[in-house]
Scaffold this motif. Structure first.
Motif, short mmCIF file in Angstrom:
data_model
loop_
_atom_site.label_atom_id
_atom_site.label_comp_id
_atom_site.label_asym_id
_atom_site.label_seq_id
_atom_site.Cartn_x
_atom_site.Cartn_y
_atom_site.Cartn_z
N THR A 189 66.25 4.17 38.66
CA THR A 189 65.07 4.29 37.81
C THR A 189 63.85 3.60 38.37
O THR A 189 62.73 4.05 38.17
CB THR A 189 65.34 3.71 36.40
OG1 THR A 189 65.85 2.41 36.56
CG2 THR A 189 66.33 4.56 35.64
N VAL A 190 64.06 2.49 39.07
CA VAL A 190 62.89 1.76 39.56
C VAL A 190 62.39 2.43 40.84
O VAL A 190 63.17 2.69 41.75
CB VAL A 190 63.28 0.29 39.82
CG1 VAL A 190 62.12 -0.46 40.40
CG2 VAL A 190 63.73 -0.34 38.53
N PRO A 191 61.11 2.78 40.91
CA PRO A 191 60.62 3.46 42.10
C PRO A 191 60.85 2.63 43.37
O PRO A 191 60.87 1.40 43.33
CB PRO A 191 59.13 3.60 41.84
CG PRO A 191 58.95 3.42 40.38
CD PRO A 191 60.07 2.59 39.90
N SER A 199 50.64 4.03 31.28
CA SER A 199 52.00 4.40 31.64
C SER A 199 52.72 5.09 30.48
O SER A 199 53.27 6.18 30.64
CB SER A 199 52.75 3.13 32.06
OG SER A 199 53.84 3.46 32.83
N PRO A 242 60.65 8.31 31.65
CA PRO A 242 60.58 7.45 32.84
C PRO A 242 60.20 8.24 34.10
O PRO A 242 59.52 7.68 34.98
CB PRO A 242 61.99 6.88 32.95
CG PRO A 242 62.85 7.71 32.08
CD PRO A 242 61.97 8.26 31.01
N MET A 279 57.19 7.16 36.46
CA MET A 279 57.36 6.90 37.89
C MET A 279 56.38 7.73 38.71
O MET A 279 55.82 7.26 39.69
CB MET A 279 58.78 7.24 38.32
CG MET A 279 59.72 6.06 38.22
SD MET A 279 61.42 6.59 38.29
CE MET A 279 61.62 6.93 40.03
N SER A 324 53.63 6.29 41.14
CA SER A 324 53.67 6.64 42.57
C SER A 324 52.34 7.22 43.02
O SER A 324 51.81 6.86 44.06
CB SER A 324 54.78 7.66 42.83
OG SER A 324 56.00 7.17 42.36
N GLY A 361 50.67 1.32 38.97
CA GLY A 361 50.82 1.78 40.35
C GLY A 361 49.63 1.37 41.20
O GLY A 361 49.79 0.87 42.32
N LEU A 390 56.19 -2.62 35.49
CA LEU A 390 56.60 -1.24 35.72
C LEU A 390 58.13 -1.12 35.73
O LEU A 390 58.70 -0.27 35.06
CB LEU A 390 56.02 -0.74 37.06
CG LEU A 390 56.43 0.67 37.45
CD1 LEU A 390 55.95 1.68 36.44
CD2 LEU A 390 55.86 1.02 38.82
N VAL A 423 60.18 1.11 32.94
CA VAL A 423 60.96 2.27 33.36
C VAL A 423 62.45 2.04 33.09
O VAL A 423 63.15 2.91 32.57
CB VAL A 423 60.72 2.56 34.86
CG1 VAL A 423 61.65 3.66 35.34
CG2 VAL A 423 59.29 2.97 35.09
N SER A 473 64.85 4.18 30.54
CA SER A 473 66.04 4.87 31.06
C SER A 473 67.29 4.43 30.32
O SER A 473 68.15 5.25 30.01
CB SER A 473 66.22 4.58 32.55
OG SER A 473 65.09 4.95 33.24
#
Lengths: 328, 310, 306
Positions: free
Chosen positions: B141-143, C104, C231, C235, C239, C255, C279, C283, C287
């Motif tokens: 899940t964590v980028p 977010s 999520p 993300m 990104s 980000g 973050l 996320v 999840s």
């Protein structure tokens, strides 16, 4: 045959008639390059008459086409040939709207009570569904009628706000019966409604169907492979084998004077409790049974018959038909 | 089986064709071409000559066909940012760091993840099971760029053990490899655990236990091989995740690989390089997709799988 | 109303007596299973807390997220007055980090909502009609599977220049696939169930069947698809913003803050650490909640601790 049926029904039409209906399934297999088409004739040229206020059993082993026949009568499967007559009315070519009207008069109970009820709806919603679809009555009226019907099939009113997963198989089947009968149809098609149930529960459901049939003067097509159930419940029996009817007679006649080899082998397969009373069984494969053709003399027939090498369904008494070859 | 594979091949080829057109069109609608006024002070005449030289004055479909014809012969043109070499040459140089670091990451992460997943399945509801679940959830899940940042903060900034950037001496490889490895590690920890638990609950395992087979033999001879199918098929999504992750890993660790060129090519609106990288990735993805489909179909009927020996 | 109705129920006595206690639907049971899952509850609680914090942010912080109120103290480390420190442009970093949750979470929820809105009809159509419709929708999905999502998003972002709604659009464009597949599978499985055939035997139209039976029975995969899309969208936003094609500054986005923090990392660690943790935590919490929901709504799948 067909003409005879139509004239005989001049005064009062039978509840349901299947006239020469057949179904051929086309199976596609193989890769793009050498695609094979296999045709399976699930039901062929079948005639069946369900008289008013009676219960007819349709028996046969799995794969004999009895469920397909029932689904065709409801037009849940479209027949590839033949006619379906509901109370004398040819419904074979009906469009959606006409068919919707016709469906009020013909309902179904399925074998698998677990998947027959939507898990997201309460029982009163499920039982009221036919009224909703046909726009009958207001919301409170529908609800009241649904609760009445729950009681009528032997469930307390308080079950109305329960969900299907909280019920036993027998209770679910009661709900399915209530849903099928709430519109007061003329014809009920029961597709093996008891074969997934325990023996004790099975008897209760059979009694329920019998009682309701009496009260409502229903015409029931009872599809089953369980001959002991069929014997206790039905007035007439049609035996299906490899997609066609091979013998048809009143229930007692079938159980005492069966002529066709397949009917006899089905009767032999009924379990008998006393080992000494058990008949000697000789099981035959489908191929063997298919090869064994009953041969009758013309004198054995009911009415005039022309001899022919072809086997076909012939009348041997007023109410007994059997597939046979007629010798000269 | 062959028929199925061919059908999938045709279908994926059509898809790839559509995707290549989409990429091409997107590329051409990026606002501000490389020779726009303002970006570079060029005269009208010079600009037109440059446009003609790169074929940018022709109708779109001609440009597309020209491009694809060239691409088949590995001629992707000349990158705007370094006119001295070809795109093919630049990519040929850049894929080495990506492959080495990414490959090592997968090689380290996959077996570790499988071991962790196995341990979790066999020691259910113990600390190792919770650890595996935590690692799997975090990793999936964590980028990647967040993981990379945390790695740098921890090992380079605070502990000062390892260098945070580069390519060169192997010591510099360690952090990017760990960053890469988190993806296969998490994927395999999760799916191995799930597949093993699924197999362990099958009736045949109960039968083996009833027969008195030792737990070790049950796990190594029977459960593992029966859990293999989902693990094979999950390889491709994992591979795709790692490939996408390389953009961030390389950007953060300043590795001169495909990922960092991808980012720089977007920033500098370098059509030829950008287009080539997208196409190569799309082909890679399409192939992975195709292979995983075929492999799945091949393994799933269980005709060949273990049929001979059991 | 047709016919006289079964007036007084004759004969048949009530053989099955009334059940004790209240009746509970399938969703209630799912809720009970969810309530028993500590990780999911913690995740859900954390998301709720972050959301509340983001909403009431203007009430608790004296300065706005873009106010350069502390230029004199730019890059100051965390202190009592500024728990997360001050950023390079003199803005209170805690304020910015909390406001970052707004971007977010709102992108996550809105994109997930759009994913569901696109995914439900397409999935239901593919599952119900099958044949050519199904083939076409599956090819569409195949295109999105072959197109690397993040890279395509990067390109699209570069084409249209980023921005809040563009990111929502991109996230929904790739998010619907999952919802569509889930709904398709469910509709396909339920289409041949006997309660659907019973409705058809009653003369129900396809619209009735889809809306009364198939979609309500797909509510679990729809909820799961929605929550798990959140999520993914978050993300994607992070990104894209990290790579400079996302939400444009000065609007705070995690980000983008991480990307700035990367430049100051060796000397001013706080600029990288706080948005990274924010973050990761958000996320992760989403999840965990989504995974818990999936386990609760589908008791047959693995992972449920029986």
């Amino acid at each position: 045959m067909l003409e005879a049926l139509v004239t005989a029904a001049s005064k009062m039409q039978p509840a349901l008639q299947l006239c020469g209906i057949g179904k051929t399934f086309v199976l596609k297999s193989g890769s793009v390059l050498n695609r094979r088409r296999t045709e399976v004739r699930a039901v062929r040229d079948m005639n069946l008459v369900l008289e008013r206020n009676s219960i007819m059993g349709l028996v046969g082993e799995s794969g004999s086409g009895k469920t397909t026949t029932g689904m065709m009568a409801l037009r849940l499967i479209e027949p590839t040939s033949g006619q379906i007559r509901l109370e004398g009315e040819d419904i074979t070519e009906y469009g959606h709207q006409e068919m919707k009207e016709a469906r009020r008069r013909m309902q179904v109970v399925f074998q698998d009570s677990y998947s027959a009820l939507s898990p997201m709806l309460t029982l009163r919603q499920i039982v009221a569904e036919p009224l909703l679809i046909h726009g009958a009555g207001g919301a409170t009226e529908r609800d009241a009628l649904a609760l009445e019907w729950l009681e009528r099939v032997g469930l307390h009113r308080s079950f109305g706000s329960r969900y299907p997963h909280e019920l036993s198989g027998g209770q679910r089947q009661r709900v399915a019966i209530a849903r099928a009968l709430i519109l007061e149809p003329a014809v009920l098609i029961a597709d093996e409604p008891t074969s997934a149930l325990d023996v004790s529960v099975k008897a209760q459901i059979i009694n329920l169907i019998q009682d309701l049939q009496n009260e409502m003067e229903l015409s029931v097509l009872f599809i089953s492979h369980d001959l002991s159930v069929v014997r206790s419940l039905t007035d007439r029996v049609a035996v299906m084998f490899n997609g066609r009817v091979v013998e048809e007679a009143d229930t007692e006649t079938i159980f005492s004077q069966a002529r066709h080899h397949y009917t006899r082998s089905l009767l032999d397969a009924i379990p008998v409790m006393d080992p000494r009373a058990r008949p000697r069984r000789h099981f035959m494969s489908r191929e063997e049974l298919e090869a064994k053709v009953v041969t009758l003399r013309a004198s054995e027939m009911d009415g005039p018959a022309r001899p022919s090498g072809e086997r076909r369904l012939v009348k041997i008494s007023k109410s007994h038909k059997v597939e046979a070859r007629v010798a000269a | 089986m062959l028929g199925y594979a061919l059908r999938r091949l045709v279908s994926v080829s059509v898809t790839f064709f559509v995707v290549s057109i989409i990429i091409f069109l997107m590329m051409h609608s990026i606002p501000g071409g490389p020779f726009d006024a303002g970006e570079m002070p060029l005269t009208q005449e010079v600009r037109q000559r440059m446009m003609a030289q790169y074929g940018l004055d022709q109708p779109l479909y001609v440009q597309y066909l020209n491009y694809m014809w060239g691409a088949i012969r590995l001629d992707f043109g000349v990158p705007f940012q370094s006119p001295g070499e070809t795109v093919a040459g630049l990519i040929g140089r850049a894929w080495i760091p990506s492959l080495v670091l990414g490959g090592l990451g997968v090689l380290v992460g996959t077996p570790l993840g499988m071991l962790l997943g196995m341990a979790a399945a066999l020691r259910r509801n113990t600390w190792i099971d919770y650890l595996a679940s935590a690692v799997a959830t975090l990793g999936l899940t964590v980028p990647v760029f967040v993981t990379s940042m945390l790695l740098i903060l921890l090992f380079s900034v605070w502990l000062n053990w390892l260098p945070s950037s580069g390519w060169g001496e192997p010591k510099r490889w360690i952090l990017p490899i760990i960053a890469y490895a988190t993806i296969p590690l998490a994927t395999y920890a999760r799916y191995t655990r799930a597949a093993m638990l699924d197999t362990l609950s099958k009736p045949f395992v109960t039968v083996l236990r009833a027969k008195g087979l030792s737990e070790r033999r049950i796990v190594f001879q029977h459960v593992l091989r029966n859990s293999a199918i989902p693990l094979v098929t999950v390889f491709f999504p994992m591979f795709l995740g790692t490939a996408t992750g390389s953009i961030f890993v390389e950007a953060i660790f300043r590795v001169p690989g495909l990922g960092s060129f991808f980012v720089s090519s977007i920033e500098t609106r370098d059509y030829p390089l950008e287009m080539a990288l997208m196409l190569i990735l799309a082909i890679l993805f399409a192939l992975a997709y195709l292979l995983s489909d075929i492999l799945y179909a091949w393994l799933n009927p269980r005709i060949r799988f273990g049929g001979g020996s059991e | 109303m047709s016919g006289p109705g079964p007036a007084a129920a004759p004969g048949t006595p009530s053989v099955q007596s009334g059940p004790a206690g209240r009746a509970h639907g399938p969703l209630w049971h799912a809720w009970r299973r969810l309530a028993a899952n500590r990780a999911a509850l913690a995740g859900g609680g954390a998301v709720a807390a972050i959301a509340v914090l983001a909403i009431i942010a203007p009430l608790i912080f004296p300065t706005g997220p873009t106010d350069q109120a502390y230029l004199q103290e730019a890059l100051a480390f965390p202190s009592r007055e500024h728990p997360f420190g001050i950023d390079d442009l003199g803005r209170d970093f805690l304020t910015r980090t909390v406001y970052g949750a707004r971007v977010s979470l709102s992108i996550g929820f809105i994109a997930a909502a759009f994913s569901v809105i696109i995914g439900i009809p397409l999935g239901a159509a593919a599952g119900y009609y099958g044949g050519a419709t199904d083939w076409f929708i599956m090819r569409l999905i195949e295109i999105f599977s072959v197109l690397p999502p993040l890279l395509a998003a990067l390109l699209l972002g570069a084409v249209v220049g980023g921005g809040f709604w563009m990111i929502v659009f991109i996230a929904a464009l790739f998010g619907w696939v999952q919802v569509c597949l889930l709904v398709r599978a469910q509709v396909k499985a339920f289409k041949s169930k006997e309660f659907v055939r019973a409705a058809v035997a009653l003369g129900a139209s396809p619209t009735y069947v889809v809306f009364r039976h198939l979609i309500p029975n797909s509510v679990s995969p729809i909820i799961v698809g929605f929550v798990l899309a959140i999520p993914l969208a978050m993300m994607l936003e992070a990104s894209l913003s990290f790579l400079g094609v996302g939400v444009p500054p000065p609007t705070p986005s995690w980000g983008q803050m991480i990307s700035v923090g990367l430049n100051f990392m060796y000397f001013y660690w706080h600029l990288a650490v706080f948005p990274t943790i924010a973050l990761a935590a958000t996320v992760l919490a989403t999840s965990l909640f989504g995974d818990g929901l999936r386990d609760a709504l589908d008791p047959t799948i693995e992972g449920r601790r029986a």
